[in-house]
Design an enzyme around this catalytic site. Structure first.
Site, PDB file in Angstrom:
ATOM      1  N   HIS A  39       2.841 -32.019  10.394  1.00  0.00           N
ATOM      2  CA  HIS A  39       2.398 -30.684  10.004  1.00  0.00           C
ATOM      3  C   HIS A  39       1.368 -30.749   8.878  1.00  0.00           C
ATOM      4  O   HIS A  39       0.456 -29.926   8.820  1.00  0.00           O
ATOM      5  CB  HIS A  39       3.590 -29.820   9.585  1.00  0.00           C
ATOM      6  CG  HIS A  39       4.650 -29.744  10.636  1.00  0.00           C
ATOM      7  ND1 HIS A  39       4.431 -29.185  11.879  1.00  0.00           N
ATOM      8  CD2 HIS A  39       5.927 -30.178  10.643  1.00  0.00           C
ATOM      9  CE1 HIS A  39       5.527 -29.272  12.600  1.00  0.00           C
ATOM     10  NE2 HIS A  39       6.456 -29.873  11.865  1.00  0.00           N
TER      11      HIS A  39
ATOM     12  N   ASP B 155       0.850  -1.184   0.000  1.00  0.00           N
ATOM     13  CA  ASP B 155       0.000   0.000   0.000  1.00  0.00           C
ATOM     14  C   ASP B 155       0.890   1.241   0.000  1.00  0.00           C
ATOM     15  O   ASP B 155       2.110   1.144  -0.172  1.00  0.00           O
ATOM     16  CB  ASP B 155      -0.984  -0.024   1.180  1.00  0.00           C
ATOM     17  CG  ASP B 155      -0.347   0.218   2.536  1.00  0.00           C
ATOM     18  OD1 ASP B 155       0.905   0.369   2.611  1.00  0.00           O
ATOM     19  OD2 ASP B 155      -1.086   0.258   3.539  1.00  0.00           O
TER      20      ASP B 155
ATOM     21  N   THR C 137       1.501  -2.328   8.930  1.00  0.00           N
ATOM     22  CA  THR C 137       1.816  -3.346   9.941  1.00  0.00           C
ATOM     23  C   THR C 137       1.963  -4.746   9.351  1.00  0.00           C
ATOM     24  O   THR C 137       2.471  -5.636  10.022  1.00  0.00           O
ATOM     25  CB  THR C 137       0.702  -3.421  11.003  1.00  0.00           C
ATOM     26  OG1 THR C 137      -0.516  -3.813  10.350  1.00  0.00           O
ATOM     27  CG2 THR C 137       0.535  -2.100  11.731  1.00  0.00           C
TER      28      THR C 137
ATOM     29  N   HIS D  98       6.455 -25.467   9.151  1.00  0.00           N
ATOM     30  CA  HIS D  98       5.341 -26.103   9.852  1.00  0.00           C
ATOM     31  C   HIS D  98       3.975 -25.817   9.236  1.00  0.00           C
ATOM     32  O   HIS D  98       3.077 -26.658   9.330  1.00  0.00           O
ATOM     33  CB  HIS D  98       5.305 -25.661  11.317  1.00  0.00           C
ATOM     34  CG  HIS D  98       6.490 -26.131  12.101  1.00  0.00           C
ATOM     35  ND1 HIS D  98       6.573 -25.984  13.463  1.00  0.00           N
ATOM     36  CD2 HIS D  98       7.649 -26.736  11.725  1.00  0.00           C
ATOM     37  CE1 HIS D  98       7.727 -26.482  13.892  1.00  0.00           C
ATOM     38  NE2 HIS D  98       8.387 -26.926  12.849  1.00  0.00           N
TER      39      HIS D  98
ATOM     40  N   CYS E 217       2.327  -3.637   4.164  1.00  0.00           N
ATOM     41  CA  CYS E 217       1.533  -2.443   4.439  1.00  0.00           C
ATOM     42  C   CYS E 217       2.130  -1.816   5.692  1.00  0.00           C
ATOM     43  O   CYS E 217       3.266  -2.105   6.051  1.00  0.00           O
ATOM     44  CB  CYS E 217       0.037  -2.756   4.564  1.00  0.00           C
ATOM     45  SG  CYS E 217      -0.466  -3.750   5.984  1.00  0.00           S
TER      46      CYS E 217
END
Length: 156
Positions: A136, A11, A70, A101, A68
């Site tokens: 996994h 962004d 965060t 995993h 972005c």
């Protein structure tokens, strides 16, 4: 699965970091397709999160990178696409384990949270890790079942 072709989205808060990460990856021989913005004018992160996720889910690219402010919002958008397992990381250990995993196919981070060198370390750890399968895979299958159940519920 070795990553060769990647999609990258961002962004307005992450234009410079996206450019640096893209150049860093291209310098290592990766093919990188940018679907984010080059403008610092307000840009809605779900747009590029969705575009990258669709490219990954369709097999057009091997994996994706999202940035972005965060990393959270853009990864939430990506995770709405069936087959996507996007993870937000602020350090390389989680990035590596997310591949080993959880077989993540998109990594995300925040331009307002980490610096460029940490971002490069995260990308390196994520790209260098391989899915371990085994116990996994059972959990990945369970996640896929949840996803399929939601799709069926939506169709009813």
């Amino acid at each position: 699965m070795a990553f060769k072709k990647l999609a990258i989205g961002n962004d307005h808060t992450a234009v410079e970091m996206r450019k640096e990460i893209q150049a860093y990856l291209e310098g290592q021989g990766y093919e990188v397709i940018s679907v984010g913005t080059d403008s610092t004018e307000r840009f809605n992160y779900p747009v590029s999160g969705y575009k990258v996720a669709k490219m990954v889910a369709s097999g057009e690219v091997d994996g994706g990178i999202l940035i972005c402010g965060t990393g959270v919002g853009i990864s939430l958008a990506a995770n709405k696409v069936k087959g996507i397992r996007a993870v937000v990381c602020s350090e390389p250990y989680s990035a590596r384990l997310s591949r080993q995993h959880n077989n993540t196919n998109i990594v995300a981070f925040g331009a307002r949270v980490i610096g460029i060198e940490t971002a490069k370390d995260i990308v390196d750890a994520w790209l260098g890790a391989e899915f371990e399968g085994g116990r996994h895979q059972v959990r990945i299958d369970m996640i896929s079942e949840i996803e399929a159940t939601q799709a069926l519920a939506a169709a009813e």
